[in-house]
Scaffold this active site. Structure first.
Site, mmCIF file in Angstrom:
data_model
loop_
_atom_site.group_PDB
_atom_site.id
_atom_site.type_symbol
_atom_site.label_atom_id
_atom_site.label_comp_id
_atom_site.label_asym_id
_atom_site.label_seq_id
_atom_site.Cartn_x
_atom_site.Cartn_y
_atom_site.Cartn_z
ATOM 1 N NE ARG A 138 8.995 -6.278 2.736
ATOM 2 C CZ ARG A 138 7.927 -5.463 3.150
ATOM 3 N NH1 ARG A 138 7.106 -4.986 2.271
ATOM 4 N NH2 ARG A 138 7.459 -5.586 4.551
ATOM 5 C CE LYS A 193 -1.075 -0.577 4.696
ATOM 6 N NZ LYS A 193 -0.250 0.304 5.481
ATOM 7 N NE ARG A 221 3.908 -4.267 11.242
ATOM 8 C CZ ARG A 221 4.388 -3.508 9.834
ATOM 9 N NH1 ARG A 221 5.166 -4.101 9.064
ATOM 10 N NH2 ARG A 221 3.848 -2.635 9.528
ATOM 11 N NE ARG A 231 10.703 -3.071 6.251
ATOM 12 C CZ ARG A 231 9.518 -2.288 5.959
ATOM 13 N NH1 ARG A 231 9.469 -1.756 4.644
ATOM 14 N NH2 ARG A 231 8.429 -2.349 6.633
ATOM 15 N NE ARG A 241 -1.585 0.223 11.547
ATOM 16 C CZ ARG A 241 -0.200 0.472 11.046
ATOM 17 N NH1 ARG A 241 -0.063 1.723 10.084
ATOM 18 N NH2 ARG A 241 0.986 0.144 11.430
HETATM 19 N N1 LIG Z 1 -2.737 4.836 12.214
HETATM 20 C C1 LIG Z 1 -1.750 4.726 13.236
HETATM 21 N N2 LIG Z 1 -2.440 4.521 14.666
HETATM 22 C C2 LIG Z 1 -1.426 4.171 15.576
HETATM 23 N N3 LIG Z 1 -0.203 4.041 15.177
HETATM 24 C C3 LIG Z 1 0.450 4.220 14.058
HETATM 25 C C4 LIG Z 1 -0.546 4.448 12.765
HETATM 26 N N4 LIG Z 1 0.189 4.598 11.742
HETATM 27 C C5 LIG Z 1 1.420 4.391 12.220
HETATM 28 N N5 LIG Z 1 1.602 4.193 13.389
HETATM 29 C C6 LIG Z 1 2.699 3.527 14.247
HETATM 30 O O1 LIG Z 1 3.927 3.894 13.369
HETATM 31 C C7 LIG Z 1 4.513 2.440 13.482
HETATM 32 C C8 LIG Z 1 4.945 2.159 12.051
HETATM 33 O O2 LIG Z 1 3.637 2.293 10.901
HETATM 34 P P1 LIG Z 1 3.614 1.623 9.651
HETATM 35 O O3 LIG Z 1 2.554 1.962 8.889
HETATM 36 O O4 LIG Z 1 3.774 0.048 9.868
HETATM 37 O O5 LIG Z 1 4.950 2.149 8.970
HETATM 38 P P2 LIG Z 1 5.523 1.354 7.836
HETATM 39 O O6 LIG Z 1 4.824 0.410 7.099
HETATM 40 O O7 LIG Z 1 6.278 2.646 7.044
HETATM 41 O O8 LIG Z 1 6.918 0.928 8.741
HETATM 42 C C9 LIG Z 1 3.239 1.710 13.765
HETATM 43 O O9 LIG Z 1 3.868 0.488 14.322
HETATM 44 C C10 LIG Z 1 2.687 2.407 15.023
HETATM 45 O O10 LIG Z 1 3.507 2.569 16.153
#
Ligand SMILES: Nc1ncnc2c1ncn2[C@@H]1O[C@H](COP(=O)(O)OP(=O)(O)O)[C@@H](O)[C@H]1O
Length: 247
Positions: free
Chosen positions: A155, A42, A199, A188, A116
């Site tokens: 990955r 995404k 996750r 990663r 989320r």
């Molecule tokens: N909508 C959200 N609500 C709560 N925490 C979030 C949200 N978006 C990101 N985070 C925080 O940021 C971290 C990384 O977000 P993520 O979307 O998994 O980023 P990436 O995929 O870029 O690593 C999550 O584990 C959480 O702690």
């Protein structure tokens, strides 16, 4: 602050007299949310969408990491949650959206990583209602868990230039060098299968209710995210076409 429409369709600030960026004709503005399980692509699809349609792209994960790197007060509030790979509180995530989209999203936006949780979806709906706006579409990328696990296992990342690579693509093993900069390949930390499963479970528990919510109010569009990235992008753009043309 009072904004006034000018004859060329832009919006003039009553105080500073500046034609603001948010001045785009309201009816041409597209507001989209991309939802999908971890490793569904995404983030990459949101970038394509933003580039193709001229939208502001907000990844809440990247924005929070950026706050932490800059040592802002908001970043400090998130640090403990992030270090434990937990979601930050809903209101804090909403604050990030409010700051960023409030500032840059006037010409339309695509959100990636937000909402989320169901409560975040409710906060976003309310935030948009207060602005007299609504989402045009919530797009979910469907990919089966087994396919996602296979993706995660392949990955890798160049430790030198940071670009994402795929075993079996331009590199075949962790011993290969980055084809572009010669850097060493690394993984990663969240590409461990157990981390991925945690996750994914969080996605099922917390984010599937968001999908159900948008399905109920008729905003949800599903896209098969298991295909090649370009094919997925085409489907998303096709799906949004009626919205961009109508507007
Ligand atoms: N909508 C959200 N609500 C709560 N925490 C979030 C949200 N978006 C990101 N985070 C925080 O940021 C971290 C990384 O977000 P993520 O979307 O998994 O980023 P990436 O995929 O870029 O690593 C999550 O584990 C959480 O702690």
């Amino acid at each position: 602050m009072e904004l006034q429409a000018t004859c060329d369709g832009l919006v003039l600030c009553e105080f500073c007299g500046v034609n603001s960026e948010s001045a785009k004709d309201e009816s041409s503005v597209l507001r989209v949310v991309l939802v999908g399980p971890p490793a569904s692509g995404k983030g990459s699809q949101a970038k394509v969408l933003a580039d193709e349609l001229g939208l502001f792209h907000l990844s809440t994960g990247s924005a929070i990491r950026d706050h932490m790197a800059r040592g802002t007060e908001l970043g400090e509030r998130c640090r403990e949650y992030m270090s434990q790979a937990r979601l930050v509180p809903d209101e804090v995530a909403m604050e990030v959206v409010d700051d960023e989209v409030g500032e840059h999203g006037g010409g339309g936006f695509v959100l990636d990583g937000f909402p989320r949780t169901l409560h975040q979806a409710e906060l976003l709906d309310q935030w948009m209602r207060e602005r007299g706006q609504e989402l045009d579409a919530v797009i979910v990328l469907d990919v089966m868990q087994a396919d996602l696990e296979a993706r995660v296992a392949r990955r890798v990342l160049c430790g030198g230039c940071g670009q994402p690579l795929r075993l079996g693509g331009r590199v075949n093993s962790m011993n290969d060098a980055c084809p572009d900069c010669g850097g060493e390949l690394v993984r990663r930390t969240d590409d461990d299968v157990n981390v991925f499963r945690g996750r994914f479970q969080e996605y099922l528990d917390m984010t599937v209710p968001v999908i159900d919510h948008y399905a109920e109010i008729g905003k949800l569009r599903r896209v098969d995210g298991s295909r090649l990235p370009d094919d997925v992008s085409r489907s998303i753009l096709d799906l949004l076409k009626p919205d961009t043309q109508e507007k």
